[in-house]
Design a protein around this motif. Structure first.
Motif, PDB file in Angstrom:
ATOM      1  N   TYR A  83       5.587  -0.419   4.759  1.00 35.56           N
ATOM      2  CA  TYR A  83       6.918  -0.489   5.347  1.00 35.56           C
ATOM      3  C   TYR A  83       8.007   0.002   4.386  1.00 35.56           C
ATOM      4  CZ  TYR A  83      10.920  -2.161   7.951  1.00 35.56           C
ATOM      5  OH  TYR A  83      12.099  -2.231   8.643  1.00 35.56           O
ATOM      6  N   LEU A  84       7.829  -0.240   3.098  1.00 34.37           N
ATOM      7  CA  LEU A  84       8.864   0.157   2.135  1.00 34.37           C
ATOM      8  C   LEU A  84       8.915   1.658   1.895  1.00 34.37           C
ATOM      9  CD1 LEU A  84       8.687  -2.639  -0.580  1.00 34.37           C
ATOM     10  CD2 LEU A  84      10.446  -2.280   1.152  1.00 34.37           C
ATOM     11  N   CYS A  85       7.781   2.257   1.566  1.00 33.62           N
ATOM     12  CA  CYS A  85       7.787   3.678   1.202  1.00 33.62           C
ATOM     13  C   CYS A  85       7.410   4.610   2.353  1.00 33.62           C
ATOM     14  CB  CYS A  85       6.886   3.936  -0.007  1.00 33.62           C
ATOM     15  SG  CYS A  85       5.130   3.594   0.264  1.00 33.62           S
ATOM     16  N   LYS A  86       6.927   4.038   3.451  1.00 32.50           N
ATOM     17  CA  LYS A  86       6.563   4.820   4.652  1.00 32.50           C
ATOM     18  C   LYS A  86       5.457   5.831   4.379  1.00 32.50           C
ATOM     19  CE  LYS A  86      10.140   2.939   6.856  1.00 32.50           C
ATOM     20  NZ  LYS A  86      10.408   1.680   6.241  1.00 32.50           N
ATOM     21  N   LYS A  87       4.558   5.513   3.424  1.00 33.39           N
ATOM     22  CA  LYS A  87       3.429   6.383   3.105  1.00 33.39           C
ATOM     23  C   LYS A  87       2.129   5.691   3.508  1.00 33.39           C
ATOM     24  CE  LYS A  87       5.586   8.101  -1.135  1.00 33.39           C
ATOM     25  NZ  LYS A  87       5.410   8.095  -2.609  1.00 33.39           N
ATOM     26  N   TYR A  88       1.158   6.517   3.906  1.00 30.53           N
ATOM     27  CA  TYR A  88      -0.171   6.006   4.230  1.00 30.53           C
ATOM     28  C   TYR A  88      -1.007   5.854   2.967  1.00 30.53           C
ATOM     29  CZ  TYR A  88       0.299   6.668   9.273  1.00 30.53           C
ATOM     30  OH  TYR A  88       0.670   6.574  10.576  1.00 30.53           O
ATOM     31  N   TYR A  89      -1.776   4.757   2.927  1.00 33.10           N
ATOM     32  CA  TYR A  89      -2.717   4.520   1.847  1.00 33.10           C
ATOM     33  C   TYR A  89      -4.015   3.974   2.423  1.00 33.10           C
ATOM     34  CZ  TYR A  89       0.618   5.420  -1.816  1.00 33.10           C
ATOM     35  OH  TYR A  89       1.499   6.042  -2.661  1.00 33.10           O
ATOM     36  N   ALA A  90      -5.130   4.279   1.761  1.00 31.86           N
ATOM     37  CA  ALA A  90      -6.437   3.810   2.202  1.00 31.86           C
ATOM     38  C   ALA A  90      -6.508   2.283   2.195  1.00 31.86           C
ATOM     39  CB  ALA A  90      -7.531   4.396   1.322  1.00 31.86           C
ATOM     40  N   CYS A  91      -5.833   1.658   1.239  1.00 21.52           N
ATOM     41  CA  CYS A  91      -5.783   0.195   1.186  1.00 21.52           C
ATOM     42  C   CYS A  91      -4.571  -0.238   0.362  1.00 21.52           C
ATOM     43  CB  CYS A  91      -7.077  -0.382   0.610  1.00 21.52           C
ATOM     44  SG  CYS A  91      -7.285  -0.242  -1.177  1.00 21.52           S
ATOM     45  N   TYR A  92      -4.266  -1.518   0.421  1.00 17.92           N
ATOM     46  CA  TYR A  92      -3.103  -2.036  -0.316  1.00 17.92           C
ATOM     47  C   TYR A  92      -3.315  -1.916  -1.823  1.00 17.92           C
ATOM     48  CZ  TYR A  92      -5.664  -6.312  -1.426  1.00 17.92           C
ATOM     49  OH  TYR A  92      -6.575  -7.211  -1.914  1.00 17.92           O
ATOM     50  N   GLN A  93      -4.561  -1.988  -2.276  1.00 19.60           N
ATOM     51  CA  GLN A  93      -4.824  -1.878  -3.711  1.00 19.60           C
ATOM     52  C   GLN A  93      -4.531  -0.465  -4.212  1.00 19.60           C
ATOM     53  OE1 GLN A  93      -8.777  -3.384  -3.013  1.00 19.60           O
ATOM     54  NE2 GLN A  93      -8.406  -5.096  -4.397  1.00 19.60           N
ATOM     55  N   CYS A  94      -4.944   0.532  -3.435  1.00 19.06           N
ATOM     56  CA  CYS A  94      -4.631   1.924  -3.800  1.00 19.06           C
ATOM     57  C   CYS A  94      -3.115   2.113  -3.865  1.00 19.06           C
ATOM     58  CB  CYS A  94      -5.219   2.894  -2.782  1.00 19.06           C
ATOM     59  SG  CYS A  94      -7.016   3.055  -2.851  1.00 19.06           S
ATOM     60  N   HIS A  95      -2.417   1.564  -2.875  1.00 19.75           N
ATOM     61  CA  HIS A  95      -0.959   1.649  -2.855  1.00 19.75           C
ATOM     62  C   HIS A  95      -0.364   1.042  -4.119  1.00 19.75           C
ATOM     63  CE1 HIS A  95       3.042  -0.013  -2.126  1.00 19.75           C
ATOM     64  NE2 HIS A  95       3.242   1.035  -1.324  1.00 19.75           N
ATOM     65  N   ASP A  96      -0.763  -0.189  -4.412  1.00 21.95           N
ATOM     66  CA  ASP A  96      -0.173  -0.905  -5.540  1.00 21.95           C
ATOM     67  C   ASP A  96      -0.493  -0.264  -6.886  1.00 21.95           C
ATOM     68  OD1 ASP A  96       0.866  -2.577  -3.625  1.00 21.95           O
ATOM     69  OD2 ASP A  96      -0.358  -4.309  -4.172  1.00 21.95           O
ATOM     70  N   GLU A  97      -1.597   0.472  -6.961  1.00 22.97           N
ATOM     71  CA  GLU A  97      -1.938   1.194  -8.195  1.00 22.97           C
ATOM     72  C   GLU A  97      -1.072   2.437  -8.388  1.00 22.97           C
ATOM     73  OE1 GLU A  97      -6.106   1.985  -7.721  1.00 22.97           O
ATOM     74  OE2 GLU A  97      -6.660  -0.101  -8.110  1.00 22.97           O
ATOM     75  N   GLN A  98      -0.505   2.961  -7.285  1.00 20.92           N
ATOM     76  CA  GLN A  98       0.225   4.223  -7.364  1.00 20.92           C
ATOM     77  C   GLN A  98       1.737   4.108  -7.186  1.00 20.92           C
ATOM     78  OE1 GLN A  98      -1.705   7.399  -5.109  1.00 20.92           O
ATOM     79  NE2 GLN A  98      -3.561   6.155  -5.086  1.00 20.92           N
ATOM     80  N   GLU A  99       2.202   3.011  -6.656  1.00 20.50           N
ATOM     81  CA  GLU A  99       3.636   2.841  -6.402  1.00 20.50           C
ATOM     82  C   GLU A  99       4.226   1.796  -7.344  1.00 20.50           C
ATOM     83  OE1 GLU A  99       5.385   4.709  -4.389  1.00 20.50           O
ATOM     84  OE2 GLU A  99       3.747   5.701  -3.331  1.00 20.50           O
ATOM     85  N   LEU A 100       5.540   1.779  -7.464  1.00 21.18           N
ATOM     86  CA  LEU A 100       6.224   0.816  -8.325  1.00 21.18           C
ATOM     87  C   LEU A 100       6.556  -0.485  -7.603  1.00 21.18           C
ATOM     88  CD1 LEU A 100       8.608   3.250 -10.227  1.00 21.18           C
ATOM     89  CD2 LEU A 100       6.418   2.295 -10.996  1.00 21.18           C
ATOM     90  N   HIS A 101       6.227  -0.563  -6.327  1.00 24.43           N
ATOM     91  CA  HIS A 101       6.432  -1.778  -5.541  1.00 24.43           C
ATOM     92  C   HIS A 101       5.099  -2.170  -4.916  1.00 24.43           C
ATOM     93  CE1 HIS A 101       6.866   1.601  -2.698  1.00 24.43           C
ATOM     94  NE2 HIS A 101       6.287   0.778  -1.834  1.00 24.43           N
ATOM     95  N   HIS A 102       5.006  -3.414  -4.450  1.00 23.60           N
ATOM     96  CA  HIS A 102       3.790  -3.865  -3.770  1.00 23.60           C
ATOM     97  C   HIS A 102       3.818  -3.435  -2.314  1.00 23.60           C
ATOM     98  CE1 HIS A 102       2.096  -6.153  -7.022  1.00 23.60           C
ATOM     99  NE2 HIS A 102       3.280  -6.693  -7.254  1.00 23.60           N
ATOM    100  N   PHE A 103       2.633  -3.304  -1.721  1.00 25.62           N
ATOM    101  CA  PHE A 103       2.511  -2.942  -0.313  1.00 25.62           C
ATOM    102  C   PHE A 103       3.242  -3.987   0.525  1.00 25.62           C
ATOM    103  CE2 PHE A 103       0.750  -2.587   3.864  1.00 25.62           C
ATOM    104  CZ  PHE A 103       0.470  -1.245   4.008  1.00 25.62           C
ATOM    105  N   GLU A 104       4.062  -3.529   1.451  1.00 26.58           N
ATOM    106  CA  GLU A 104       4.751  -4.452   2.352  1.00 26.58           C
ATOM    107  C   GLU A 104       4.253  -4.229   3.773  1.00 26.58           C
ATOM    108  OE1 GLU A 104       9.205  -5.571   3.849  1.00 26.58           O
ATOM    109  OE2 GLU A 104       8.868  -5.317   1.695  1.00 26.58           O
TER     110      GLU A 104
END
Length: 97
Positions: free
Chosen positions: A23-44
């Motif tokens: 919801y925050l960055c509006k990008k698709y990720y395979a999972c929340y862990q992949c997101h959190d490893e690549q972004e400066l915020h946590h998956f929302e």
């Protein structure tokens, strides 16, 4: 690392082919862990109650974007028929609020 159908190192079975939009960055990720490893915020999680028609789930096999309702209706893609991992429902609170 993500393969051509969206499987990552965290979830890599044949049916792990969906991606979810943050919801925050509006990008698709395979999972929340992949997101959190690549972004400066946590998956929302996506606020389904206020945005029920938003397309926030992506089939890795055919790239069909779906609403949460579309995704939850069946255990397979509405377009290509590829099966989804039924265990993903155990994590729905991470991706959808």
């Amino acid at each position: 690392m993500v393969d051509k159908e969206g499987r990552c190192t965290h979830y890599s079975s044949l049916v792990d082919i969906i991606a979810n939009k943050c919801y925050l960055c509006k990008k698709y990720y395979a999972c929340y862990q992949c997101h959190d490893e690549q972004e400066l915020h946590h998956f929302e999680a996506w606020p389904v109650a206020t945005e029920p028609d938003a397309k926030v789930v992506l089939c890795g096999a055919c790239q069909l974007e779906m609403t949460v309702s579309d995704y939850q209706k069946k255990a397979q893609c509405l377009n290509c028929g590829r099966l989804f991992n039924s265990n993903c429902s155990k994590h729905s609170d991470i991706y959808f609020s």
